[in-house]
Design a protein around this motif. Structure first.
Motif, mmCIF file in Angstrom:
data_model
loop_
_atom_site.group_PDB
_atom_site.id
_atom_site.type_symbol
_atom_site.label_atom_id
_atom_site.label_comp_id
_atom_site.label_asym_id
_atom_site.label_seq_id
_atom_site.Cartn_x
_atom_site.Cartn_y
_atom_site.Cartn_z
ATOM 1 N N LYS A 165 0.830 -1.207 0.000
ATOM 2 C CA LYS A 165 0.000 0.000 0.000
ATOM 3 C C LYS A 165 0.865 1.258 0.000
ATOM 4 O O LYS A 165 0.641 2.198 -0.765
ATOM 5 N N ALA A 166 1.850 1.271 0.885
ATOM 6 C CA ALA A 166 2.714 2.447 1.010
ATOM 7 C C ALA A 166 3.506 2.676 -0.269
ATOM 8 O O ALA A 166 3.681 3.821 -0.707
ATOM 9 N N ALA A 167 4.005 1.604 -0.883
ATOM 10 C CA ALA A 167 4.770 1.734 -2.118
ATOM 11 C C ALA A 167 3.906 2.279 -3.238
ATOM 12 O O ALA A 167 4.364 3.089 -4.061
ATOM 13 N N GLU A 168 2.649 1.870 -3.303
ATOM 14 C CA GLU A 168 1.752 2.383 -4.333
ATOM 15 C C GLU A 168 1.460 3.863 -4.109
ATOM 16 O O GLU A 168 1.409 4.649 -5.060
ATOM 17 N N LEU A 169 1.252 4.246 -2.858
ATOM 18 C CA LEU A 169 1.047 5.660 -2.547
ATOM 19 C C LEU A 169 2.272 6.476 -2.939
ATOM 20 O O LEU A 169 2.163 7.573 -3.494
#
Length: 227
Positions: free
Chosen positions: A67-71
């Motif tokens: 999730k964080a990498a996509e953000l």
């Protein structure tokens, strides 16, 4: 007279080629430095896009990192920071969480916060090359070049053939005006997978193109990348 015209013509041709090359370099529009983050392959999943991206109690660390990498890839940095702040509370011993958190801080130009995150990584994981490399990048931004040198040396010791680390070393030595060492590391970085386009993102390295001992090598690598 004819000889003079030939010389003038040759000089104009060389100058034109140099301007074209520099024009190409300056035209490259790339993302801000994405530092080395060593993560396992993550499963595909749908991520929240709102301002608040909660971490569910049953979410795995891989899902959280995904999730964080996509953000981060969408440049939603505040959301990524909030997500990772909560992740650190749940996974305080996970190096990848701290590395990604430091990268998000770095992208927001919060270099002191990035430094703290990367220092946490190397304190708990002293053999983590990415932690040392990223710490060096943060220290470079803070213009603490002597400290950056010691940390990049450790990163190189742990991963001597990592292109990103070699590129970071080249950048540091270029900023220190140690051009010979910068050229050495830059050539090694390109030999280990760093593209001419990536090099062009570093203005302190672009100026090294004026050095004849590197110009031919750079042209060769550029031609290879275009094939």
């Amino acid at each position: 007279m004819a000889l003079h015209k030939k010389l003038v013509g040759a000089m104009k041709k060389e100058r034109k080629e140099l301007f074209i090359l520099l024009g190409i370099l300056l035209a490259v529009i790339s993302a801000t430095i994405i530092l080395v983050i060593k993560l396992d392959k993550l499963p595909d999943m749908t991520t929240a896009t709102g301002e608040n991206v909660p971490i569910h109690k049953n979410a795995s660390v891989k899902e959280t990192l995904h999730k964080a990498a996509e953000l981060l890839s969408r440049n939603e940095l505040v959301q990524a920071e909030n997500l990772l702040t909560e992740a650190i509370k749940q996974y305080p011993a996970n190096a990848a969480v701290w590395l990604l958190s430091g990268t998000v801080y770095f992208r927001q130009q919060k270099f002191e916060a990035a430094e703290n995150a990367f220092r946490h990584v190397i304190r708990r994981h002293p053999d983590n090359a990415a932690g040392y490399n990223n710490l060096s990048a943060a220290l470079i931004k803070l213009k603490r070049y002597n400290e950056a040198r010691s940390t990049i040396d450790q990163a190189l010791y742990l991963a001597p053939n990592n292109g990103e680390i070699l590129l970071n070393a080249a950048s540091l030595y270029a900023l220190r005006q140690e051009d010979n060492r910068a050229l050495k590391f830059l050539q090694q970085a390109m030999a280990n997978g760093i593209s001419p386009e990536k090099v062009s993102q570093y203005k302190e390295l672009v100026r090294l193109l004026e050095r004849p001992e590197f110009m031919n090598y750079y042209k060769q690598k550029t031609q290879q990348s275009e094939k």
